[in-house]
Design an enzyme around this catalytic site. Structure first.
Site, PDB file in Angstrom:
ATOM      1  N   GLU A 194       9.225  17.992 -41.086  1.00  0.00           N
ATOM      2  CA  GLU A 194       9.054  16.687 -40.434  1.00  0.00           C
ATOM      3  C   GLU A 194       8.121  15.772 -41.208  1.00  0.00           C
ATOM      4  O   GLU A 194       8.151  14.563 -41.058  1.00  0.00           O
ATOM      5  CB  GLU A 194       8.526  16.895 -39.011  1.00  0.00           C
ATOM      6  CG  GLU A 194       8.499  15.635 -38.185  1.00  0.00           C
ATOM      7  CD  GLU A 194       8.446  15.913 -36.700  1.00  0.00           C
ATOM      8  OE1 GLU A 194       9.104  16.874 -36.246  1.00  0.00           O
ATOM      9  OE2 GLU A 194       7.738  15.188 -35.980  1.00  0.00           O
TER      10      GLU A 194
ATOM     11  N   TYR B  73      -4.719  18.069 -38.830  1.00  0.00           N
ATOM     12  CA  TYR B  73      -3.781  17.066 -38.320  1.00  0.00           C
ATOM     13  C   TYR B  73      -4.306  16.450 -37.015  1.00  0.00           C
ATOM     14  O   TYR B  73      -4.609  17.178 -36.063  1.00  0.00           O
ATOM     15  CB  TYR B  73      -2.440  17.761 -38.081  1.00  0.00           C
ATOM     16  CG  TYR B  73      -1.318  16.828 -37.767  1.00  0.00           C
ATOM     17  CD1 TYR B  73      -0.830  15.966 -38.724  1.00  0.00           C
ATOM     18  CD2 TYR B  73      -0.744  16.820 -36.504  1.00  0.00           C
ATOM     19  CE1 TYR B  73       0.207  15.112 -38.437  1.00  0.00           C
ATOM     20  CE2 TYR B  73       0.300  15.976 -36.212  1.00  0.00           C
ATOM     21  CZ  TYR B  73       0.767  15.117 -37.175  1.00  0.00           C
ATOM     22  OH  TYR B  73       1.792  14.267 -36.890  1.00  0.00           O
TER      23      TYR B  73
ATOM     24  N   CYS C 236     -21.918 -10.299 -10.769  1.00  0.00           N
ATOM     25  CA  CYS C 236     -22.989 -10.464  -9.785  1.00  0.00           C
ATOM     26  C   CYS C 236     -22.556  -9.806  -8.477  1.00  0.00           C
ATOM     27  O   CYS C 236     -21.448 -10.006  -8.000  1.00  0.00           O
ATOM     28  CB  CYS C 236     -23.242 -11.947  -9.546  1.00  0.00           C
ATOM     29  SG  CYS C 236     -24.457 -12.252  -8.264  1.00  0.00           S
TER      30      CYS C 236
END
Length: 919
Positions: free
Chosen positions: A14, A340, A837
């Site tokens: 791959e 990896y 606030c």
DNA sequence: GCAAGGTC
């Protein structure tokens, strides 16, 4: 030399790094030759090997992820080429994009010379799908290939040798599951993106960009739920109603220091009860120690590092964005310093040589000595790492792979990330920290209070993992039965706070939990929200939706769809699993999902008014008066055939529709009305060849794609002289009157919204309803109050009012709201609209004691102490404190209460003896 | 120009 019976096998991995590892392991680096392929990243390794005793000449090369992309047929590619609804059935095809053509050519050339194809793609669904892409490309070069799949879960010698000796066939079902996902993602994404972009981009002035024309309002099944998380939290904050609570605090000073005791009851929301109990304590303030508990506590090191944890921790520790973290990690990986970086795995394999990794780090000037201690058996610091329970079977946890004390060319962020990976790894193989925790409980007038402290006995992994701390508060020594008089005993008030905005780390957790994206893509989805102007990130890495992001989610929510929730993705994930298991067919899942989504799309289009309504809350419509003026000046179409004195000119009416009218108006009322679906019209120099008397100049029209049938072109060169059938038909179909949009509530002058985010019911918002955010009514008479999920969420606790005052705390405006909680139902309060606030004030507190904020009832007994309610986000909110130094109380009585009962006011007794006491 | 998924 290979014999004539030798099999030539093309092996495809791959990614290049896996090809290199596989070749190295199988060849044992003996006789390994390397040559270039057509793609400079994907080299070809050659060596001899034997599979099941069969001699093989092995060629190992790689792809880089997917080799192919899914796209629409040419005819549907242009945005205006078709109705977006057509994209649910338009033909799609897989093709190899330009930047992958070199890899394709290498594969085909090598495949022609081979007998076998062995697929070494990652062993997950995507890997299986890429395998079939490789098969398709290679078999185009060689139909005779014998196709095999190598299954491996780690790049270790044993796994790789076993995989090649036990080859199987690729799994079509896994690949089918990914085909389903790809097609659904493309069709849904493209249709909704085109639809909402084309609909809104030309209608609204998006003030955050000067380049309105190139704005893309994308929709995606991952990016929208990610935006949904951001918006949902934002709404939760907006709808939060601060609630006042009371608590009793006690402190005690001794020679060893100060102990702070908190009330076991925690927060009490009933003021009267709190005061009565406080009175009891003040009257009998003697404290008795009822419990002293000491115990050892362990703080464990983190699990081994996977991608999501790396991103979350880099965000928390260094405020690095997940996208940047992955970029830096990729570079460290490419240069060989870390493993990896895209991995789900958070447990180490038994076969990993953890000590070897530690050994390499011994030379580091900062953490080297810690690594040495780890390896020293006498130090007892080593511990086998625990498992986080995830294993993607493809990659190990992220760990250092090469020592570095800082390579040249590293940025600060490279240093930080490498340090995180190393320290995290060293922490994982270390003993937990050990602490001694002490808890002391005391009794004052029957009320229990507790204090706790912790001292660290052994820091262990905390010595190297400098990113984590462990509280080291010391408590003075107390013994069971000991009695003392508290130094202070105070009745303190506070208000509940909304949760904070989502941090990047929170967002990653939400996505992970809901299954949105993968470890390799989550950071992309987050970045997309920023790129698309859907959300912003502040300096603390916290996300707020922009007006655009909020409006989009609001619109789909008002339509009743949950397209912005993670359910669609979860459903798809379930279906993909079923396809992968073979329990559902690819075609059946695709058809069902696309049918549902198309119905949803068509319904959304019918309800497009919701999108306009939501956008109207935040953005101005484009003014058309300028266009009208420009177009009335010069655009003569022909001479008027009625009065024969003036010219007919192209005009844009105030409602946005076009007409061609005589300049002799009002004396001459000759007019040609044009279809209501025109977005642009311009008179050209082309003269109609059939209409007379001439010249009749032709007009270039652009129609709104969504408002004309799909068989008509959006661009049309037309004539108003009577010869143009297309124009006539479109007038018949679309009419010339007002479009849908003109029925929207008009935005009067002065209703311009500022570009910042505006909370619901904002006083600055003028007449916008706090529930549905439409104009023309208030939230009290909102017709949609019970219809919208968002409206329910926003209106859950309080209703917005129109009244506002300046905030006593920050000066912004406060809006008057009505409480709807059990304790304070109907009571009105002011709350500041500024998000940062937290000012809050009961309306009756102003009336009762001018100048005293929020403590009207608290100070009814004559207390002089008061303060504002403002505090920073995340701080303990403690404001008005009604307390006294106990020694002085005992000596002189309680000057603040005047020694009278808090319950009934009678000076003859205290509250604990009050005959009215009924709590 | 649109998605999400691989990876360089």
């Amino acid at each position: 030399m290979p014999s004539s019976r030798t099999i030539r096998a093309l092996n495809v991995a791959e990614k290049p790094s896996v090809a290199k590892s596989v070749a190295g392991i199988l060849s044992q680096n003996q006789g390994l030759r390397v040559r270039e392929g057509r793609s400079r990243f994907n080299k070809i390794y050659e060596f001899n090997y034997a599979i099941q005793g069969q001699p093989c000449q092995m060629l190992v090369t790689s792809v880089t992820g997917h080799l192919m992309e899914l796209e629409f047929d040419e005819r549907y590619k242009k945005w205006y080429s078709c109705d977006p609804a057509d994209l649910y059935h338009a033909p799609v095809r897989k093709h190899v994009p330009e930047d992958k053509v070199d890899i394709k050519r290498t594969l085909q050339e090598e495949a022609r010379k081979c007998h076998w194809l062995i697929l070494w793609l990652d062993c997950d669904r995507e890997g299986e799908n890429i395998a079939f892409e490789v098969v398709q490309v290679c078999t185009e070069g060689n139909h005779q290939l014998n196709i095999w799949r190598a299954r491996f879960s780690a790049l270790t010698d044993r796994e790789i040798h076993e995989a090649v000796q036990n080859l199987v066939r690729p799994n079509q079902l896994f690949a089918d599951a990914v085909d389903v996902r790809q097609e659904i993602d493309l069709r849904i994404g493209a249709s909704f993106t085109r639809f909402q972009t084309m609909l809104l981009r030309d209608a609204f002035n998006f003030d955050f960009t000067s380049d309105n024309k190139s704005l893309v309002l994308s929709y995606g099944p991952c990016q929208f739920p990610t935006l949904g998380f951001v918006v949902e939290r934002y709404w939760e904050i907006q709808s939060h109603e601060p609630e006042e609570f009371w608590t009793i605090n006690c402190s005690h000073n001794s020679d060893e220091g100060t102990a702070s005791f908190t009330w076991i009851r925690g927060h009490m929301f009933d003021y009267t009860c709190a005061v009565i109990i406080y009175e009891m304590c003040v009257q009998e303030p003697n404290a008795t120690v009822t419990k002293v508990k000491q115990q050892e506590k362990l703080k464990y090191p983190p699990y081994p590092l996977n991608t999501i944890e790396l991103e979350k921790r880099a965000s928390r520790y260094f405020r690095m964005s997940s996208e940047h973290t992955m970029k830096v990690a990729e570079e460290l990986y490419q240069s060989g310093f870390i493993s990896y970086p895209r991995t789900e795995t958070d447990c180490f394999s038994d076969r990993t040589d953890l000590r070897a990794i530690v050994e390499e780090q011994q030379q580091h000037p900062t953490w080297g000595s810690y690594a040495q201690r780890l390896l020293d058996p006498g130090a007892g610091l080593w511990r086998n790492p625990s498992s986080g329970g995830h294993d993607d079977k493809a990659h190990p946890p992220i760990h250092p792979t090469k020592f570095s004390a800082g390579a040249s060319g590293w940025s600060q962020d490279h240093h930080k990330l490498y340090e995180l990976v190393v320290r995290h790894f060293l922490a994982c193989v270390s003993q937990p920290a050990v602490g001694a925790e002490t808890t002391v409980e005391i009794d004052i007038a029957g009320e229990l209070f507790s204090a706790s402290g912790r001292v660290i006995i052994l820091k262990n992994y905390l010595d190297v993992y400098r990113f984590e701390t462990w509280g080291g508060l010391m408590l003075p020594t107390y013994v069971f039965g000991q009695q003392f008089i508290p130094t202070t005993l105070t009745l303190d008030s506070g208000v509940t706070r909304p949760p904070p905005l989502l941090s990047e780390s929170d967002l990653l957790s939400c996505m992970d939990k809901a299954g949105i994206g993968t470890d390799a893509t989550m950071h992309d989805h987050i970045k997309k929200l920023l790129d698309r102007f859907y959300a912003t990130k502040d300096a603390n890495t916290r996300f707020s939706p922009t007006n655009l992001g909020e409006a989009l989610v609001m619109a789909y929510d008002d339509m009743g769809y949950e397209l912005w929730k993670p359910f669609l993705r979860s459903m798809m994930e379930g279906d993909m699993k079923a396809v992968g298991m073979g329990t559902k067919q690819k075609g059946e899942v695709l058809a069902a999902c696309l049918q549902q989504m198309k119905a949803c799309f068509l319904d959304a289009r019918l309800n497009k008014i919701k999108l306009f309504e939501a956008m109207d809350l935040f953005f101005e419509r484009f003014s058309r008066s300028g266009i009208e003026e420009q177009q009335t000046v010069a655009d003569v179409v022909r001479q008027c055939g009625v009065c024969q004195q003036s010219d007919m000119v192209l005009k844009r009416r105030p409602d946005g529709n076009f007409m061609v009218g005589c300049l002799g108006f009002p004396q001459c009322r000759n007019v040609v009305w044009l279809p209501g679906s025109i977005s642009e019209a311009a008179v050209t120099t082309n003269i109609c060849s059939s209409c007379s008397p001439g010249p009749v100049f032709m007009i270039q029209f652009k129609f709104r794609r969504l408002e004309i049938p799909s068989n008509y072109n959006v661009d049309h060169l037309g004539c108003i002289g009577g010869c143009d059938e297309t124009l006539k038909q479109l007038i018949d179909i679309c009419g010339t009157g007002s479009r849908n949009l003109s029925i929207l509530p008009a935005r009067g002058p002065g209703s311009t919204t500022p570009s910042g985010n505006i909370p619901a019911g904002n006083a600055r918002h003028g007449s916008v309803c706090g529930n549905c955010r439409q104009t023309g009514h208030s939230s009290n008479d909102c017709p949609q109050a019970s219809q919208s999920g968002r409206a329910r969420l926003r209106g859950m606790n309080a209703q917005s009012g129109e009244s506002s005052i300046a905030c006593n705390s920050c000066g912004a405006s406060c809006v008057l709201r009505t409480a709807n909680t059990a304790n304070n139902k109907g009571r009105r309060f002011y709350s500041c609209q500024l998000q940062e606030c937290n000012f809050f004030m009961w309306e009756d507190a102003i009336n009762h004691s001018a100048g005293v904020l929020s403590g009207g009832r608290a100070n009814a007994g004559g207390s002089a102490s008061s303060s504002t309610r403002r505090g920073g986000r995340g701080q303990t909110h403690r404001s008005s404190s009604r307390g006294a130094d106990m020694a002085s109380v005992l000596a002189t009585g309680d000057p603040q209460s005047g020694r009278r009962c808090f319950s009934c006011g009678d000076p003859s007794h205290f509250a604990n003896a009050c005959p009215n006491r009924g709590i």
